[in-house]
Scaffold this motif. Structure first.
Motif, short mmCIF file in Angstrom:
data_model
loop_
_atom_site.label_atom_id
_atom_site.label_comp_id
_atom_site.label_asym_id
_atom_site.label_seq_id
_atom_site.Cartn_x
_atom_site.Cartn_y
_atom_site.Cartn_z
N SER A 56 0.58 -1.20 0.05
CA SER A 56 -0.08 -0.03 0.03
C SER A 56 0.86 1.08 0.05
CB SER A 56 -0.85 -0.08 1.15
OG SER A 56 -1.67 1.22 1.35
N SER A 57 0.51 2.18 -0.86
CA SER A 57 1.37 3.33 -0.77
C SER A 57 1.43 4.30 0.49
CB SER A 57 0.76 4.47 -2.00
OG SER A 57 -0.55 4.81 -1.73
N LYS A 58 0.36 3.96 1.36
CA LYS A 58 0.28 4.52 2.77
C LYS A 58 1.65 4.19 3.61
CE LYS A 58 -2.57 4.58 6.78
NZ LYS A 58 -1.47 5.42 7.78
N LEU A 81 7.56 8.75 5.75
CA LEU A 81 8.10 9.98 5.23
C LEU A 81 7.71 10.84 6.65
CD1 LEU A 81 7.19 10.46 1.67
CD2 LEU A 81 9.54 10.44 2.69
N LYS A 82 6.33 10.52 7.23
CA LYS A 82 5.66 11.31 8.34
C LYS A 82 6.68 11.03 9.48
CE LYS A 82 0.97 11.49 7.17
NZ LYS A 82 -0.45 10.98 7.54
N ASN A 83 7.34 9.87 9.46
CA ASN A 83 8.18 9.39 10.63
C ASN A 83 9.76 10.06 10.32
OD1 ASN A 83 6.19 8.48 12.40
ND2 ASN A 83 6.09 6.73 11.17
N GLY A 123 4.40 8.30 -6.08
CA GLY A 123 3.47 8.32 -5.40
C GLY A 123 3.35 7.64 -3.99
N MET A 124 3.90 8.17 -3.11
CA MET A 124 4.13 7.79 -1.71
C MET A 124 2.89 8.81 -0.89
SD MET A 124 8.24 7.24 -1.27
CE MET A 124 8.85 8.96 -1.97
N LEU A 125 1.90 8.60 -1.45
CA LEU A 125 0.57 8.96 -0.65
C LEU A 125 -0.47 8.27 -0.49
CD1 LEU A 125 0.32 12.55 -2.48
CD2 LEU A 125 1.31 12.13 -0.13
#
Length: 138
Positions: free
Chosen positions: A71-73, A79-81, A94-96
């Motif tokens: 999953s791209s999530k 990235l958020k971490n 597409g890393m969203l």
């Protein structure tokens, strides 16, 4: 020799139609991309009212999910971490959240990417289409 499963155009169109139907029922204006296991586009639709940029983003989410088999999530969370090293990987644009792999009999056969609403809703649309596809394959 092994048997390799793959998405046909009819399969891709079924997935696209399921995603569009779900989006319409929830009044979401999105773009939807279906790719094969290599990340190459099979079919795509930008619904009325969806911003033009969503077409590119949905394709990138689908590609990311297909070539990573995840999953791209997962990449958005990394990235958020603070795992910013992933930004240097040009093949994972597409890393969203909103890109979901399609696994059939333990084989990756493609991915669905959706863009246009909140990321969790994009993923919800993609997951709905995949679940409907797998249910009709049984």
């Amino acid at each position: 020799m092994k048997t390799k499963h793959y998405l046909t155009l009819a399969d891709a169109e079924f997935l696209l139609n399921q995603a569009q139907q779900y989006a319409t029922e929830h009044a979401f204006n999105v773009s939807i991309s279906i790719v094969d296991e290599t990340g190459n586009l099979l079919t795509m639709k930008r619904m009325d009212g969806a911003a033009p940029l969503t077409a590119n983003i949905s394709l990138e989410k689908a590609k990311c999910s297909a070539i990573s088999r995840r999953s791209s999530k997962l990449y958005e969370d990394m990235l958020k971490n603070g795992r910013f090293g992933f930004l240097s990987i040009s093949t994972l644009n597409g890393m969203l959240e909103g890109g979901e792999p399609i696994m059939y009999q333990d084989q990756l056969v493609g991915a669905v990417g959706v863009s246009g609403v909140q990321s969790f809703e994009d993923a919800e649309i993609a997951q709905h289409a995949i679940q409907a596809f797998l249910a009709q394959e049984k």
